[in-house]
Scaffold this motif. Structure first.
Motif, PDB file in Angstrom:
ATOM      1  N   ASP A  10     -36.785   5.093 -41.780  1.00 38.06           N
ATOM      2  CA  ASP A  10     -36.772   5.887 -40.548  1.00 38.06           C
ATOM      3  C   ASP A  10     -38.207   6.039 -40.018  1.00 38.06           C
ATOM      4  N   ASN A  11     -38.372   5.785 -38.720  1.00 38.53           N
ATOM      5  CA  ASN A  11     -39.742   5.730 -38.195  1.00 38.53           C
ATOM      6  C   ASN A  11     -40.449   7.093 -38.178  1.00 38.53           C
ATOM      7  N   ASP A  31     -38.862  -0.576 -28.240  1.00 39.54           N
ATOM      8  CA  ASP A  31     -37.625  -0.956 -27.556  1.00 39.54           C
ATOM      9  C   ASP A  31     -36.510  -0.234 -28.327  1.00 39.54           C
ATOM     10  N   TYR A  58     -27.315  -2.534 -35.853  1.00 41.28           N
ATOM     11  CA  TYR A  58     -27.712  -1.139 -35.611  1.00 41.28           C
ATOM     12  C   TYR A  58     -26.710  -0.478 -34.672  1.00 41.28           C
ATOM     13  N   TYR A 260     -31.533 -11.657 -33.976  1.00 38.55           N
ATOM     14  CA  TYR A 260     -31.140 -10.259 -34.169  1.00 38.55           C
ATOM     15  C   TYR A 260     -30.714  -9.751 -32.787  1.00 38.55           C
ATOM     16  N   THR A 262     -30.400  -8.051 -29.307  1.00 39.05           N
ATOM     17  CA  THR A 262     -31.366  -7.512 -28.325  1.00 39.05           C
ATOM     18  C   THR A 262     -32.826  -7.910 -28.612  1.00 39.05           C
ATOM     19  N   LYS A 264     -36.287  -9.436 -28.056  1.00 39.29           N
ATOM     20  CA  LYS A 264     -36.985  -9.541 -26.775  1.00 39.29           C
ATOM     21  C   LYS A 264     -37.793 -10.839 -26.650  1.00 39.29           C
ATOM     22  N   SER A 290     -35.911  -7.649 -34.633  1.00 38.07           N
ATOM     23  CA  SER A 290     -36.136  -9.001 -35.164  1.00 38.07           C
ATOM     24  C   SER A 290     -37.559  -9.202 -35.678  1.00 38.07           C
ATOM     25  N   ASP A 308     -38.500  -0.370 -39.236  1.00 43.11           N
ATOM     26  CA  ASP A 308     -37.106  -0.402 -38.779  1.00 43.11           C
ATOM     27  C   ASP A 308     -36.237   0.179 -39.879  1.00 43.11           C
ATOM     28  N   ILE A 309     -35.216   0.907 -39.435  1.00 44.80           N
ATOM     29  CA  ILE A 309     -34.340   1.601 -40.381  1.00 44.80           C
ATOM     30  C   ILE A 309     -33.175   0.715 -40.837  1.00 44.80           C
ATOM     31  N   SER A 310     -32.883  -0.334 -40.060  1.00 45.75           N
ATOM     32  CA  SER A 310     -31.687  -1.142 -40.331  1.00 45.75           C
ATOM     33  C   SER A 310     -31.948  -2.165 -41.441  1.00 45.75           C
TER      34      SER A 310
END
Ligand SMILES: C[S@@+](CC[C@H](N)C(=O)[O-])C[C@H]1O[C@@H](n2cnc3c(N)ncnc32)[C@H](O)[C@@H]1O
Length: 363
Positions: A10-11, A31, A58, A260, A262, A264, A290, A308-310
């Motif tokens: 978790d950020n 993002d 996510y 992944y 979305t 960018k 990603s 990233d939490i995922s």
């Protein structure tokens, strides 16, 4: 020796660790989820679906106050680790962009708002809806302070169409050029540029752009075109044009086959990173997905801090960063932090080791 840093968790917790260690970042691109109400799935075949089969990459189901409170909290935690000359770019969707701008005004101050960039994200759509097709999202750009920011604008090269439109004339050698006035608005009170040059006064309410000696030199170099009525104009050649300064509408479509959901556009991230950071600076993306921002930062000589939490994102990122030297911090609650405490050097990641991606547990 410095390395990149990745926090798998978790950020808000990851940002608290950065703050405790006194680490500051120079540029932030995030993002976050856009409050779309969807779950984003990932499978071996596809990484961009919100329906069908696949594991959860996510969840973007938080909405309304719950969504905004959480993002507000994250933005405050980000500000705590930004250098005074730092900038933040927040990529956001139409459903919440107006609320998110108010959050950013609150955290960074309305006076630090720099741009609301319209990003063309895809080709026009043919949906039979009673509204116009949505082909854009927004990037909100703020600085951490009103004064000094890192700013290296990246000029775009002119297209053939631009060149034909802006430089419509051809000289005897076939070089494209245009001409522009040699005088500018405003009256010079006492200076040379307000006086007559070769017996010709500047037009009413205007002054010569250059002093007489510079005008003479331009004429000697053949850079002044004289009209049939004796009016001088400056010659500008297309092959000497510096390119266009970017404006606030950008066209950067996202990859058709992302790794992944979305993910960018790498060229868009390159523009942001080159414009708003210097080589050796640190770039933070604490919604890394990603890991595209991290890779682009590395390719251009910047350090990165990713989060990233995922677990799906972490897996994609672990594979993509496999060849880089990365301090990998497991943010899982069962783990214990072992990064040594602040070194007193705000840009050194304490406890960095050599070698490729390595795991460090959290205490
Ligand atoms: C829109 S995606 C980012 C895509 C990324 N920009 C790319 O180019 O691949 C949002 C990411 O934020 C992550 N995320 C959401 N909440 C988070 C949190 N509290 N801490 C860390 N990451 C989070 C999600 O797991 C997801 O991977």
């Amino acid at each position: 020796m410095r390395a990149h840093l990745f926090y798998a968790g978790d950020n808000v917790r990851g940002l608290a660790i950065l703050k405790r260690q006194g680490l500051l970042v120079d540029l932030v691109y995030i993002d976050p989820p856009f409050a779309t109400g969807n779950d984003f799935l990932i499978s071996e075949k596809r990484a961009n679906s919100i329906s069908g089969n696949g594991a959860l990459a996510y969840s973007d189901r938080r909405k309304g106050k719950e969504y905004l409170d959480s993002l507000h909290h994250q933005l405050r935690a980000i500000k705590e680790v930004m250098s005074p000359t730092g900038s933040i770019y927040v990529h956001i969707g139409l459903a919440v962009e107006h609320h998110v701008r108010l959050l950013l005004d609150d955290v960074f101050g309305a006076g630090n708002f720099r741009n609301s960039i319209t990003r063309i994200k895809c080709n026009p759509k043919n949906f039979a809806r009673n509204s116009y097709g949505n082909i854009r999202d927004t990037i909100l750009f703020y600085s951490n302070s009103p004064k000094e920011i890192t700013w290296n604008p990246q000029r775009e090269s002119l297209t053939t169409e631009d060149i034909e439109r802006l430089y419509p004339l051809l000289d005897e050698q076939g070089r494209r050029y245009t001409t522009t006035p040699l005088h500018a608005p405003g009256v010079t009170q006492n200076g040379e540029t307000g006086k007559a040059w070769r017996g010709m006064a500047p037009p009413e309410g205007r002054h010569w752009r250059y002093r007489p000696e510079k005008l003479e030199a331009l004429d000697e170099q053949g850079l002044i075109a004289w009209s049939s009525t004796g009016n001088p104009r400056l010659i500008k050649y297309a092959d000497q044009a510096k390119g266009k300064l970017p404006q606030d509408v950008w066209e950067y479509k996202d990859p058709q086959n992302p790794l992944y959901p979305t993910q960018k556009n790498a060229e868009m991230l390159k523009r942001i990173i080159l414009t708003s950071s210097n080589p050796g600076d640190t770039v933070l993306d604490c919604f890394a997905g990603s890991g595209e921002t991290l890779l682009v930062a590395h390719e251009h000589g910047r350090y990165f801090v990713g989060m990233d939490i995922s677990s799906a994102a972490q897996e994609v990122i672990r594979q993509r960063l496999a060849d880089l030297q990365v301090e990998w911090v497991e943010g899982n609650e069962n783990f214990r932090l072992r990064i040594s405490r602040a070194t007193g050097q705000s840009k050194e990641f304490a406890g960095c080791r050599t070698g490729s991606t390595q795991s460090v547990a959290e205490t």
